[in-house]
Design a protein around this motif. Sequence first.
Motif, mmCIF file in Angstrom:
data_model
loop_
_atom_site.group_PDB
_atom_site.id
_atom_site.type_symbol
_atom_site.label_atom_id
_atom_site.label_comp_id
_atom_site.label_asym_id
_atom_site.label_seq_id
_atom_site.Cartn_x
_atom_site.Cartn_y
_atom_site.Cartn_z
ATOM 1 N N MET A 199 93.446 -34.353 63.518
ATOM 2 C CA MET A 199 92.543 -35.230 64.257
ATOM 3 C C MET A 199 91.958 -34.458 65.439
ATOM 4 O O MET A 199 92.673 -33.739 66.123
ATOM 5 N N LYS A 200 90.681 -34.653 65.659
ATOM 6 C CA LYS A 200 90.007 -33.974 66.762
ATOM 7 C C LYS A 200 90.439 -34.568 68.106
ATOM 8 O O LYS A 200 90.788 -35.743 68.193
ATOM 9 N N HIS A 201 90.397 -33.716 69.127
ATOM 10 C CA HIS A 201 90.659 -34.185 70.482
ATOM 11 C C HIS A 201 89.607 -35.245 70.827
ATOM 12 O O HIS A 201 88.434 -35.081 70.488
ATOM 13 N N PRO A 202 89.979 -36.341 71.508
ATOM 14 C CA PRO A 202 89.005 -37.397 71.780
ATOM 15 C C PRO A 202 87.827 -36.943 72.649
ATOM 16 O O PRO A 202 86.785 -37.587 72.667
ATOM 17 N N LEU A 203 87.973 -35.816 73.329
ATOM 18 C CA LEU A 203 86.888 -35.308 74.170
ATOM 19 C C LEU A 203 86.193 -34.098 73.541
ATOM 20 O O LEU A 203 85.545 -33.329 74.247
ATOM 21 N N HIS A 204 86.305 -33.948 72.217
ATOM 22 C CA HIS A 204 85.717 -32.769 71.577
ATOM 23 C C HIS A 204 84.204 -32.686 71.768
ATOM 24 O O HIS A 204 83.629 -31.609 71.726
ATOM 25 N N GLN A 205 83.548 -33.805 72.000
ATOM 26 C CA GLN A 205 82.094 -33.804 72.183
ATOM 27 C C GLN A 205 81.681 -33.509 73.633
ATOM 28 O O GLN A 205 80.515 -33.296 73.904
ATOM 29 N N PHE A 206 82.644 -33.498 74.551
ATOM 30 C CA PHE A 206 82.373 -33.200 75.952
ATOM 31 C C PHE A 206 82.585 -31.699 76.166
ATOM 32 O O PHE A 206 83.709 -31.212 76.180
ATOM 33 N N ARG A 207 81.498 -30.972 76.350
ATOM 34 C CA ARG A 207 81.599 -29.519 76.481
ATOM 35 C C ARG A 207 81.462 -29.039 77.918
ATOM 36 O O ARG A 207 81.821 -27.911 78.226
ATOM 37 N N PHE A 208 80.933 -29.878 78.798
ATOM 38 C CA PHE A 208 80.702 -29.482 80.182
ATOM 39 C C PHE A 208 81.392 -30.450 81.129
ATOM 40 O O PHE A 208 81.456 -31.650 80.875
ATOM 41 N N CYS A 209 81.874 -29.933 82.242
ATOM 42 C CA CYS A 209 82.534 -30.750 83.259
ATOM 43 C C CYS A 209 81.547 -31.773 83.798
ATOM 44 O O CYS A 209 80.452 -31.414 84.239
ATOM 45 N N PRO A 210 81.921 -33.078 83.799
ATOM 46 C CA PRO A 210 81.007 -34.100 84.309
ATOM 47 C C PRO A 210 80.857 -34.071 85.836
ATOM 48 O O PRO A 210 79.932 -34.673 86.377
ATOM 49 N N LYS A 211 81.728 -33.343 86.520
ATOM 50 C CA LYS A 211 81.646 -33.270 87.987
ATOM 51 C C LYS A 211 80.781 -32.098 88.448
ATOM 52 O O LYS A 211 79.890 -32.266 89.271
ATOM 53 N N CYS A 212 81.036 -30.890 87.901
ATOM 54 C CA CYS A 212 80.308 -29.712 88.388
ATOM 55 C C CYS A 212 79.391 -29.073 87.351
ATOM 56 O O CYS A 212 78.603 -28.202 87.674
ATOM 57 N N GLY A 213 79.504 -29.495 86.089
ATOM 58 C CA GLY A 213 78.648 -28.963 85.034
ATOM 59 C C GLY A 213 79.136 -27.673 84.401
ATOM 60 O O GLY A 213 78.468 -27.119 83.528
ATOM 61 N N SER A 214 80.297 -27.197 84.795
ATOM 62 C CA SER A 214 80.835 -25.948 84.257
ATOM 63 C C SER A 214 81.106 -26.054 82.756
ATOM 64 O O SER A 214 81.488 -27.106 82.258
ATOM 65 N N LYS A 215 80.940 -24.939 82.057
ATOM 66 C CA LYS A 215 81.282 -24.903 80.636
ATOM 67 C C LYS A 215 82.762 -24.583 80.431
ATOM 68 O O LYS A 215 83.233 -24.546 79.310
ATOM 69 N N HIS A 216 83.487 -24.392 81.507
ATOM 70 C CA HIS A 216 84.924 -24.118 81.424
ATOM 71 C C HIS A 216 85.710 -25.430 81.510
ATOM 72 O O HIS A 216 86.591 -25.600 82.347
ATOM 73 N N PHE A 217 85.367 -26.327 80.630
ATOM 74 C CA PHE A 217 85.959 -27.663 80.558
ATOM 75 C C PHE A 217 86.835 -27.683 79.314
ATOM 76 O O PHE A 217 86.347 -27.829 78.192
ATOM 77 N N LEU A 218 88.151 -27.506 79.486
ATOM 78 C CA LEU A 218 89.070 -27.236 78.386
ATOM 79 C C LEU A 218 90.122 -28.328 78.239
ATOM 80 O O LEU A 218 90.437 -29.049 79.187
ATOM 81 N N GLU A 219 90.691 -28.397 77.039
ATOM 82 C CA GLU A 219 91.754 -29.369 76.788
ATOM 83 C C GLU A 219 92.892 -29.163 77.773
ATOM 84 O O GLU A 219 93.365 -28.044 77.961
ATOM 85 N N ASN A 220 93.309 -30.260 78.387
ATOM 86 C CA ASN A 220 94.423 -30.251 79.334
ATOM 87 C C ASN A 220 95.683 -30.789 78.665
ATOM 88 O O ASN A 220 96.759 -30.255 78.831
ATOM 89 N N ASN A 221 95.529 -31.870 77.935
ATOM 90 C CA ASN A 221 96.582 -32.459 77.105
ATOM 91 C C ASN A 221 95.902 -33.300 76.030
ATOM 92 O O ASN A 221 94.685 -33.228 75.876
ATOM 93 N N GLU A 222 96.654 -34.118 75.310
ATOM 94 C CA GLU A 222 96.075 -34.861 74.180
ATOM 95 C C GLU A 222 95.068 -35.934 74.590
ATOM 96 O O GLU A 222 94.357 -36.458 73.749
ATOM 97 N N LYS A 223 94.981 -36.260 75.897
ATOM 98 C CA LYS A 223 94.060 -37.302 76.360
ATOM 99 C C LYS A 223 93.075 -36.823 77.406
ATOM 100 O O LYS A 223 92.258 -37.613 77.870
ATOM 101 N N SER A 224 93.152 -35.565 77.813
ATOM 102 C CA SER A 224 92.293 -35.148 78.924
ATOM 103 C C SER A 224 91.783 -33.724 78.763
ATOM 104 O O SER A 224 92.318 -32.934 77.986
#
Length: 174
Positions: A1-26
């Motif tokens: 199963m894909k991570h629920p945030l797989h479609q979010f590629r950029f940080c919604p706060k600063c716009g960085s592309k270094h927006f990576l899986e933190n755990n199964e929900k974030s």
Amino acid sequence: MKHPLHQFRFCPKCGSKHFLENNEKSKKCSDCGFIYYFNSSAAVVAVIENNKGEILVARRAKDPAKGTLDLPGGFIDMHETAEEAVAREIREETRLSINSTQYLFSIPNIYLYSGFEVHTVDIFFRCKINDFTHIVAQDDVSDLQFIAFDKLNPDDFGLISIRKGIEKLLSENK
């Protein structure tokens, strides 16, 4: 199963592309440290019965599942209770006013909208309506009809959570 945030590629706060899986929900931004937890959106579903024991069923006018059967309902708006949302959705889709609501159960769901997976929790309510004289299909509903409870077929319902809800209602009323 894909991570629920797989479609979010950029940080919604600063716009960085270094927006990576933190755990199964974030996901976490390695540049600004922002952590975003993906939580379910809340939606309501109305189970409305007339005095003949028939259930009010809507036909979906729009995708997803356009043309299939559905129960009246929709997303809960910000600053709105679930009870207010189910009354508003019924009014928007049918022009009917509810007299009372009773919580039945909830079902988790993934609602595909415009190619985007919206994780929801669908809250089912039994809604009492005394006057059906002003019923009109409107908003995202193309048709409204009453179907005898024992004639409901879960396979006719296009959305998975509604299908599961119909199955649950049928199994509880055997």
